[in-house]
Enzyme design. Structure first.
Site, PDB file in Angstrom:
ATOM      1  N   THR A 115       0.825  -1.214   0.000  1.00 48.98           N
ATOM      2  CA  THR A 115       0.000   0.000   0.000  1.00 48.98           C
ATOM      3  C   THR A 115       0.853   1.256   0.000  1.00 48.98           C
ATOM      4  O   THR A 115       0.623   2.182  -0.777  1.00 48.98           O
ATOM      5  CB  THR A 115      -0.863   0.025   1.279  1.00 48.98           C
ATOM      6  OG1 THR A 115      -1.371  -1.294   1.491  1.00 48.98           O
ATOM      7  CG2 THR A 115      -2.013   0.998   1.145  1.00 48.98           C
TER       8      THR A 115
ATOM      9  N   ALA B 200      11.884  20.286  -3.963  1.00 53.62           N
ATOM     10  CA  ALA B 200      13.154  19.568  -3.822  1.00 53.62           C
ATOM     11  C   ALA B 200      14.277  20.252  -4.608  1.00 53.62           C
ATOM     12  O   ALA B 200      15.452  19.954  -4.407  1.00 53.62           O
ATOM     13  CB  ALA B 200      12.998  18.127  -4.316  1.00 53.62           C
TER      14      ALA B 200
ATOM     15  N   GLY C  24       2.584   8.417  10.977  1.00 54.36           N
ATOM     16  CA  GLY C  24       2.221   8.551   9.568  1.00 54.36           C
ATOM     17  C   GLY C  24       2.513   9.908   8.971  1.00 54.36           C
ATOM     18  O   GLY C  24       3.663  10.348   8.901  1.00 54.36           O
TER      19      GLY C  24
ATOM     20  N   GLY D 232     -11.017  -4.012   7.787  1.00 54.06           N
ATOM     21  CA  GLY D 232      -9.648  -3.742   7.357  1.00 54.06           C
ATOM     22  C   GLY D 232      -8.921  -2.729   8.232  1.00 54.06           C
ATOM     23  O   GLY D 232      -7.825  -2.291   7.898  1.00 54.06           O
TER      24      GLY D 232
ATOM     25  N   GLU E   1      -5.442  -5.893  11.612  1.00 52.28           N
ATOM     26  CA  GLU E   1      -4.848  -7.004  10.884  1.00 52.28           C
ATOM     27  C   GLU E   1      -5.502  -8.330  11.299  1.00 52.28           C
ATOM     28  O   GLU E   1      -6.082  -8.432  12.384  1.00 52.28           O
ATOM     29  CB  GLU E   1      -3.355  -7.110  11.219  1.00 52.28           C
ATOM     30  CG  GLU E   1      -2.567  -5.856  10.972  1.00 52.28           C
ATOM     31  CD  GLU E   1      -2.178  -5.689   9.511  1.00 52.28           C
ATOM     32  OE1 GLU E   1      -2.216  -6.681   8.768  1.00 52.28           O
ATOM     33  OE2 GLU E   1      -1.858  -4.551   9.129  1.00 52.28           O
TER      34      GLU E   1
ATOM     35  N   LYS F 242       7.154   3.015  18.219  1.00 50.05           N
ATOM     36  CA  LYS F 242       7.126   4.442  17.884  1.00 50.05           C
ATOM     37  C   LYS F 242       7.553   5.293  19.075  1.00 50.05           C
ATOM     38  O   LYS F 242       8.275   6.282  18.922  1.00 50.05           O
ATOM     39  CB  LYS F 242       5.723   4.822  17.411  1.00 50.05           C
ATOM     40  CG  LYS F 242       5.338   4.125  16.102  1.00 50.05           C
ATOM     41  CD  LYS F 242       3.843   4.269  15.832  1.00 50.05           C
ATOM     42  CE  LYS F 242       3.431   3.558  14.548  1.00 50.05           C
ATOM     43  NZ  LYS F 242       1.962   3.435  14.444  1.00 50.05           N
TER      44      LYS F 242
ATOM     45  N   GLY G 233      -1.894   4.639   6.585  1.00 55.82           N
ATOM     46  CA  GLY G 233      -2.546   4.718   5.279  1.00 55.82           C
ATOM     47  C   GLY G 233      -1.554   5.125   4.208  1.00 55.82           C
ATOM     48  O   GLY G 233      -0.510   5.727   4.485  1.00 55.82           O
TER      49      GLY G 233
END
Lengths: 430, 430
Positions: free
Chosen positions: B14, B34, B136, B189, B192, B207, B304
């Site tokens: 993903t 960049a 994330g 979903g 897991e 984390k 995600g």
């Protein structure tokens, strides 16, 4: 450890003294993070004799701040004088001309002259850093310009003025009127003696202009920001907002639309459950929406010696580490040229509160005017009945264009049965 | 514009596909930020034939991810395979050995082997970037390591696992039990098939170990993190927390105490009015408290494809711009050596919920045990009376030491009138 980075600090007010205290108290941490000590070699301020609670014997003192630009031992100039013109501007321009990186907390300077100053700095290949200029200690500039740099930013919004947020919070919690809460805030030192810069939205607009430039990668354009303050917000509207499930916040909002970039500062009704609705008191918040990252919100103290010093010192650490980012996120040639959208073209739902004489036909007149402007109602609330007396009538609309709403307001305000200037507050979902 | 930065991407799940989509969709924005285009020159994944919705004809394909490290055209290696060992670790070590900067989203690898890998990267003078490894899309790493770099960080805490936060949110809103909500989350979903990594707190602990290293400027030390998950949180305790003015969240909390660094992941009761209490569903949040900046909170999507790709791309832009920060914020020699404090030494208030047979003397027995351990009560709540049957008894304590509470719990659990394992939840103010 490399040799120290020697800085010059112009302005020893709350923030300047806060910076000196931070650099002394956290010297080890700063040196470790910067890879070298950061030392204050020179300062400039008005009253040399005043005791500021920080040792100044060992630093070179300049009465003229602009002279700091050419102080031979100075590598980086920190401008904490404030104001869009005068010595602050002269110093920043002189420092860049002298080939020295500049760190500033000056949102007015950046909003008004930032485009030209950024060009100057870029031409010389010099960092121009201003994390402290927006949202105080919250690393909003870094988040937007670097952390979310890969996103197409759709909208950036924020509670950008702690004074306004404090006043609106107290008005809501204590059901009190603006003038009274403002006077109290002034007595407590949360509002300036001349509060217009804050409460008329100018300070928030300066910050929004900077955020918009970063979010959309184009030079700052303060003139394009629509600005309204909080003077006209009433305890009644705050209470009615609560009944409708909203809170009233002064927001700065910049968004990318098909027609270009829209940037506006005004009181907003936001859903009470929205994260930004919960940011109360002197806290600031910045919300950014990116096409890949989704919604990110940053919240913290937007002013004060400590938070602002934290932001200035972070910029100094970046410079000490040679971490360099173009002023508006991209080099001049790669900046966008999207036009600015005037406020008349704004589209959204509105809250409208009228004080009307409770007599037959008034509502028909009002709704007729709205219909003529193609404005459709989402809800209407008339509280109580008092024949022959004034009662509040609240209308919320579906999306309509600002110009149509403005035209309708002129006609509604002219109705004989409408007793006060109608209150208009835009509804936002964030 | 300079020549493109050519990257290799290992892992086309993903997140990997999300990154390729971002780099294609926002190619112009990324190139402007960049200073040069970022192009994918090589990839590695398991099934070459699968249609991933992104064009892969023009890239060099490697079946063995480790081979990307020595791909001749690759300047930066992006590791999106996951797992603390195996090919992910082999690839990262090989890339560094080959002199190539690494970007990874792999919290497990960093938490478990990060100290050694960071040393390797530092020895070679190479960037090792991992914004995507924590929270994330929220630029938490950048905020902590750069934005708040000048602060002595007192505490960093967060909602670091979206699966747990989603389950706890649904349990509260729908008054349902853990097992049922977990099963539903798996079907949707959001969890897991093997959920233990998330719900037992391991992912959050990975984390937190990284955040603690950054906040306190010392090498990552996963072994020192105390870890508890949410399996034992009940709908009853969530409801009782609500009555007491709290919400239950799985938090990771690292703080600097006189004795050293404490790091722990467990369910917490936080005041319902605290900003972090309002972070619901799959959202993550990180709160940092610095001595100058005060409290800063960042909130956004913690997982995600889009948010994670946003973070990876931000790291790539930093590398393209040569913005380089030492892995733990300071160079190895300048890192701190504060010891880790074991959980037994934790001090704070506790919530204790017992199911007791409603008969005389039980409360006296329980409170006597607490007194013996010098634990003083803040409140006690016994709901309803049902002589001879089990009723919940809720106790909250003033600050006490974990070891004392644990000792008391053993004795309380052994009382004949106490029918189930007592529920223990730590109370936190954030």
């Amino acid at each position: 450890m490399s040799k120290p980075l020697s800085i010059a600090v112009a302005g020893l007010g709350t923030v300047g003294v806060g910076l000196l205290k931070l650099l002394a108290a956290n010297a080890d941490i700063v040196a470790a993070r910067a890879g070298r000590p950061i030392v204050v070699g020179a300062v400039s301020a008005r009253d040399r004799g005043r005791d500021r609670g920080v040792p100044l014997e060992a630093v070179r003192w300049y009465d003229d701040p602009v002279a700091l630009a050419t102080d031979p031992g100075t590598e980086v100039v920190v401008e904490l004088i404030g104001g869009s013109d005068g010595p602050a501007r002269a110093l920043v321009e002189a420092a860049i001309a002298a080939g020295k990186p500049v760190v500033t907390a000056n949102k007015a300077l950046l909003a008004v002259h930032g485009a030209a100053i950024a060009e100057q700095a870029e031409t010389r290949g010099l960092p121009l850093a201003f994390e402290a200029a927006v949202a105080g200690g919250i690393p909003a500039i870094k988040a937007l310009r670097e952390g979310l740099a890969a996103n197409n930013i759709l909208r950036v919004a924020g509670i950008l003025n702690g004074t306004c947020n404090y006043i609106l919070t107290v008005m809501r919690e204590q059901k009190r009127e603006f003038a009274e809460v403002l006077a109290e805030a002034q007595a407590l030192g949360y509002a300036e003696a001349d509060p217009s810069f804050d409460i008329d939205g100018v300070d928030a607009a300066h910050k929004l202009a900077i955020l918009a430039a970063l979010a959309f990668g184009r030079p700052v354009d303060f003139g394009a920001v629509h600005v309204e303050g909080i003077r006209e917000v009433t305890a009644l509207d705050i209470a009615l907002a609560g009944e409708l499930g909203y809170r009233i916040k002064l927001l700065g909002i910049a968004s990318r639309t098909a027609a270009g970039i829209s940037a506006r500062v005004h009181p907003c009704m936001v859903p009470a459950a929205a994260p930004i609705a919960r940011v109360d008191g002197v806290f600031n918040a910045v919300v950014a929406e990116g096409d890949f990252v989704g919604r990110v919100m940053l919240e913290g103290r937007g002013a004060g010696a400590g938070p602002t010093a934290s932001a200035v010192a972070a910029d100094l650490i970046d410079i000490a580490r040679d971490r360099h980012t173009p002023v508006w996120g991209a080099a001049g040639g790669a900046l966008g040229t999207a036009p600015s959208v005037p406020m008349d073209r704004h589209v959204g739902p509105y809250y409208l509160r009228l004080m009307v004489l409770d007599r037959p036909g008034v509502i028909a007149d009002v709704t007729g005017i709205l219909r003529d402007q193609s404005i459709s109602l989402e809800s209407m609330l008339q509280r109580g009945r008092a024949p022959g007396e004034a009662v509040p009538v609240v209308l919320t609309t579906h999306d309509c264009e600002e110009a149509a709403m403005r035209a309708a307001l002129v006609r509604i305000g002219a109705l004989g049965a409408v007793l006060e200037k109608p209150a208009l507050i835009r509804i936002e979902t964030l």
